[in-house]
Design an enzyme around this catalytic site. Structure first.
Site, mmCIF file in Angstrom:
data_model
loop_
_atom_site.group_PDB
_atom_site.id
_atom_site.type_symbol
_atom_site.label_atom_id
_atom_site.label_comp_id
_atom_site.label_asym_id
_atom_site.label_seq_id
_atom_site.Cartn_x
_atom_site.Cartn_y
_atom_site.Cartn_z
ATOM 1 C CB SER A 1 11.813 6.446 -4.631
ATOM 2 O OG SER A 1 11.061 5.427 -5.205
ATOM 3 C CB THR B 1 11.875 1.157 -9.195
ATOM 4 O OG1 THR B 1 11.443 0.363 -8.086
ATOM 5 C CG2 THR B 1 13.236 0.694 -9.675
ATOM 6 C CG ASP B 2 8.282 1.970 -5.093
ATOM 7 O OD1 ASP B 2 8.666 1.060 -5.848
ATOM 8 O OD2 ASP B 2 7.974 1.792 -3.902
ATOM 9 C CB THR C 1 15.468 -1.685 -4.501
ATOM 10 O OG1 THR C 1 14.145 -1.563 -3.978
ATOM 11 C CG2 THR C 1 15.854 -3.146 -4.491
HETATM 12 N N1 ASP Z 1 10.923 -0.734 -4.850
HETATM 13 C C1 ASP Z 1 11.580 0.463 -4.708
HETATM 14 C C2 ASP Z 1 12.976 0.529 -5.342
HETATM 15 O O1 ASP Z 1 13.185 0.011 -6.322
HETATM 16 C C3 ASP Z 1 11.593 1.085 -3.407
HETATM 17 C C4 ASP Z 1 11.803 2.540 -3.673
HETATM 18 O O2 ASP Z 1 11.149 3.083 -4.550
HETATM 19 O O3 ASP Z 1 12.700 3.078 -3.089
HETATM 20 O O4 ASP Z 1 13.878 1.162 -4.920
#
Ligand code: ASP
Length: 345
Positions: free
Chosen positions: A54, A87-88, A12
């Protein structure tokens, strides 16, 4: 001149939205660094490794990040490394990198909950904080860290605990190691770390690790399917302190006998896995060969299991090390035998 290297992988923090509001990771390391809120006070070099969300990461991508981190640290002028990441699955890649990290210099993962094109994005502040931590002497010797929303966490035991809030991560069992604010790093706890694994010995071929989630009334269908698909390791996301039922326990005994390494985690947010109950509970699962994984939840238990299988191959050794690295001897009397953190002051 000393510097910090920023390895960019997408997520993100690098995401822009189309006219429908659907986001895709698009920005490169240079774009991220161009948005820093202030002069970082140290030379920073950006390197593009991947540009994906991710949720698309594979074990090979995670290994690649560990390799690129080591490569960055081969330069003596590097004070520390930052990895920008979605973050995932940040808890997985950060923990994998931590398992192999054999250098006192900090490696700091960060990202964002709001995309790069948001007017109130959290990415630039998080990146600036992560660079501060990576350059800080206070963070040396702590292993791989996750720095998010002003909080510094050890990779091990930290997980994404909110889907959208800026404070996305927490470490329910050890708490944060410290904080970063206005260019100052304050570390109050030190993680207890294990011997690093050998990254050169880590190969992915022939390693398949699955997570099987348990629920009231579940049978052994998912376990059997994982084994048929070629799983060499399975993580049980069990109930409570690590309980199943007689049907599942019977299959765990059969799989263990067949050489599959079964790790025991739980769907509960905090606390160690403990072998407390019979009738298919944790005591029976352990007797059937499942190995309790302490405070690791299924995503990180899977990372550890995969890393051990990928490094050692020999299943007996994998079982032994999995137990040693997670404090498998957890019982009601000794629930905290595998420490998570030590107070520094
Ligand atoms: N929600 C996720 C992020 O924070 C999407 C990912 O993991 O890329 O990046």
């Amino acid at each position: 001149m000393s510097k910090v290297i920023v390895l960019s992988t997408g997520g993100t923090i690098a995401t822009r939205r189309d006219t429908q509001g659907v986001g895709l990771a698009e920005d490169a390391a240079g774009d991220l660094l161009g948005r820093l809120p202030a002069d970082p006070g140290v030379e920073v070099e950006g390197v593009d490794v991947l540009r994906v969300g991710s949720y698309l990461f594979t074990p090979a991508d995670m290994r690649e990040v560990a390799l690129r981190t080591r490569e960055a640290l081969a330069d003596d002028r590097v004070l520390g490394v930052v990895v920008t990441h979605g973050t995932d699955t940040m808890e997985e890649t950060a923990y994998l990198a931590d398992l192999f990290h054999d250098d006192p210099r900090p490696v700091v993962f960060t990202g964002a909950q709001r995309p790069a094109d948001a007017v109130d994005g959290d990415g630039p502040r998080n990146l600036a904080d992560a660079i501060t931590v990576a350059a800080s002497g206070a963070a040396r010797g702590l292993g791989v860290l996750i720095c998010f929303d002003g909080v510094v966490h050890a990779a091990r035991g930290t997980r994404k605990t909110h889907t959208v809030a800026p404070a996305a991560f927490s470490a329910p069992d050890g708490g944060p190691l410290g904080r970063v604010r206005a260019g100052e790093v304050d570390i109050t706890l030190k993680p207890v770390r294990s011997e690093p694994l050998d990254l050169d010995a880590y190969a992915l071929d022939g390693v398949r690790t699955d997570v099987v989630a348990l629920y009231p009334g579940c049978d052994d269908t998912a376990l059997v399917a994982a084994a048929r698909a070629g799983a060499t390791g399975i993580v049980l996301q069990a109930l409570g302190a690590g309980n199943a039922n007689p049907i599942v326990t019977r299959e765990v005994a059969r799989l263990t006998e067949a050489g599959v390494v079964v790790a025991l985690s739980t769907r509960v947010d905090a606390g160690p896995v403990a072998a407390l109950y019979g009738n298919g509970g944790g005591a029976d699962l352990v007797a059937a060969g499942a190995i309790p994984t302490g405070i690791l939840r299924a995503p990180q238990a899977r990372v550890l299991l995969g890393a051990l299988l990928g490094c050692h191959r020999d299943r007996a050794r994998v079982r032994e090390e999995l137990a040693a690295r997670t404090g498998a001897a957890h019982t009601e009397d000794r629930p905290w035998s595998a420490g998570t953190t030590e107070r520094t002051r």
